[in-house]
Write an enzyme that holds these catalytic residues in place. Structure first.
Site, short mmCIF file in Angstrom:
data_model
loop_
_atom_site.label_atom_id
_atom_site.label_comp_id
_atom_site.label_asym_id
_atom_site.label_seq_id
_atom_site.Cartn_x
_atom_site.Cartn_y
_atom_site.Cartn_z
CB ALA A 44 12.42 -9.82 3.04
N PRO A 67 15.54 -0.15 2.52
CG PRO A 67 17.85 -0.29 2.84
CD PRO A 67 16.69 -1.03 2.24
N GLY A 104 9.04 1.65 1.85
CA GLY A 104 8.24 0.78 2.70
C GLY A 104 6.80 0.80 2.24
CG HIS A 143 1.44 -2.89 -9.95
ND1 HIS A 143 0.81 -3.97 -10.52
CD2 HIS A 143 0.75 -1.79 -10.33
CE1 HIS A 143 -0.23 -3.54 -11.20
NE2 HIS A 143 -0.28 -2.23 -11.13
CD GLU A 172 1.33 -7.86 6.83
OE1 GLU A 172 1.50 -8.37 5.71
OE2 GLU A 172 2.17 -7.14 7.38
CD GLN A 192 -0.17 11.80 32.80
OE1 GLN A 192 0.79 11.59 32.05
NE2 GLN A 192 -0.20 12.79 33.65
CD GLU A 223 0.05 8.29 8.72
OE1 GLU A 223 0.65 7.20 8.64
OE2 GLU A 223 -0.07 8.90 9.79
#
Ligand code: FAD
Length: 382
Positions: A124, A128, A131, A180, A244, A338, A369
């Site tokens: 987790a 909200p 991210g 951090h 990951e 398509q 990005e």
């Protein structure tokens, strides 16, 4: 082209996984997609068969083999579109935190049961309000005697309804500069007082997955649930993000490959103007272009896989692979849809699901990005 990173043992293992997946997993997929989550029995069966974290150390119940075995499981699950059972997240993203940074007590307590499929894992990070910018998390963990008291909320958490143990990204020092340095990782069991599962979120794709909100309301866990050191959370996250992202890239490419194979088959049997649509040059060129891109990408992924097994640091290259393969996945599913015409838009055809599922691959695990931000930084220009 034959992929040359696999030994005979790897190939035998793939055949075993494929048989298992066909008999035990495929019959479950529709049900997962309807229920919006997988089932515990399938997790336990995967664990019993040795397909959860084959790479994990044997002393904790893993197979002690190289990461290519894990990659094979990821590919085989992607091949049948078994996205509901998030084994890649469990085995190759969450478990490595425990194995690399956990105390001996933490490892003995949770790793064997996780590898057996009895304890399901989640991580987790996202909230909200944030991210991509992980250092900005607002969830706090305050030390109170022998406990941490956690307050805050998380969103978009995979395995959110089914997981038993979450690695939760918190701030133990909300005033730290840079921010951090205040980030820590704490293990939270789903039965911890003050831990509340929120909604199972209604998503565009990956419908068999229980992506959820989580709430921490004066959630109390023992201090022994701290993973690693206080303030070292960000560093641990950076350390594990390489695998990951590699996991995401492997899955995206295998999914794109499956989508293409199904589309080649479809274009051979679908007729228009009295001939199979595969006979049109546009169809041939589109499929030829996509197959080329997938093959070229596979060569890159296989090189990365071999280097990852050798323990090489590949942050730049894995970031390249993540954005490249996931954008390719999106492109392939869109162009294939398509070629399926109106049927491609129907939920009952696999391509419609592929198209919806692919949309998230450029977002989860770090957006395209953010991958480019990392690459640019590594080039010394960011
Ligand atoms: C199905 C699903 C499953 C997920 N599973 C998990 C999970 O298990 N655990 C977990 O913690 N999270 C999970 N996530 C969350 C996921 O990791 C985040 O959604 C992702 O990191 C992006 O964060 P965000 O949604 O807050 O977007 P934002 O960070 O708000 O980004 C919005 C847009 O801004 C762009 N942007 C942001 N910063 C920059 C920048 N510096 N430069 C250029 N552009 C930028 C982004 O690329 C994006 O296009 C999941 C998400 C989904 C949809």
């Amino acid at each position: 082209m034959r992929r040359d990173i696999f030994t005979e043992e790897h190939e035998m293992f793939r055949a075993q996984v494929r048989r298992f997946v066909e008999s035990e997993i495929v019959p479950k997929i529709d049900g997962w997609n309807r229920a919006g989550m997988s089932d515990r029995e399938s997790w336990r069966k995967m664990g019993a068969a040795g397909f959860l974290a084959p790479n994990a150390p044997a002393e904790y119940g893993g197979g002690g083999v190289d990461f290519i075995y894990d990659a094979i499981v990821i590919e085989e699950m992607a091949r049948v579109r078994a996205h509901g059972l998030m084994m890649g997240l469990h085995s190759d993203i969450c478990l490595p935190y425990l194995v690399s940074f956990g105390s001996e007590e933490q490892k003995r307590r949770w790793a064997p049961r996780a590898i057996a499929g009895e304890v399901i894992l989640g991580i987790a990070m996202t909230e909200p309000g944030t991210g991509s910018d992980l250092a900005a998390v607002q969830t706090t963990a305050r030390r109170d005697g022998d406990s941490y008291v956690i307050n805050g909320s998380k969103i978009f958490i995979s395995n959110g309804q089914i997981a038993d143990l979450f690695i939760v990204v918190v701030k133990t020092d909300p005033k730290a500069t840079p921010a951090h340095r205040g980030v820590s990782l704490i293990l939270v069991e789903a039965d911890a007082p003050g831990f509340v599962r929120g909604r199972k979120l209604d998503k565009l794709g990956l419908r068999g997955q229980d992506t959820s909100e989580l709430f921490f309301e004066d959630c109390r866990v023992p201090v022994t649930n701290l993973l690693g050191r206080e303030g070292a959370g960000f560093k641990m996250l950076m350390d594990k993000l390489q695998q990951e992202r590699l996991v995401t890239a492997i899955g995206a490419l295998a999914s794109a490959q499956r989508c293409l194979e199904d589309t080649v088959a479809y274009t051979k049997q679908r007729k228009a103007f009295g001939q199979p649509i595969s006979s049109f040059q546009n169809t041939q060129f589109k499929l030829a272009e996509m197959m080329t891109e997938v093959e070229v990408s596979q060569a890159f992924i296989d090189r990365l896989l071999a280097a990852h097994v050798r323990g090489e640091g590949l942050v730049t290259e894995v970031s390249m692979a993540k954005w490249w393969t996931t954008e390719l996945h999106k492109r392939v599913t869109s162009q294939c849809l398509q070629l399926w015409g109106g049927y491609g838009f129907m939920i009952e055809t696999p391509i419609a699901g592929d198209y919806a599922d692919a949309a998230v691959s450029t977002i989860g695990g770090g957006t395209s990005e953010i991958m480019k931000v990392i690459i640019a930084r590594r080039l010394g220009i960011g």
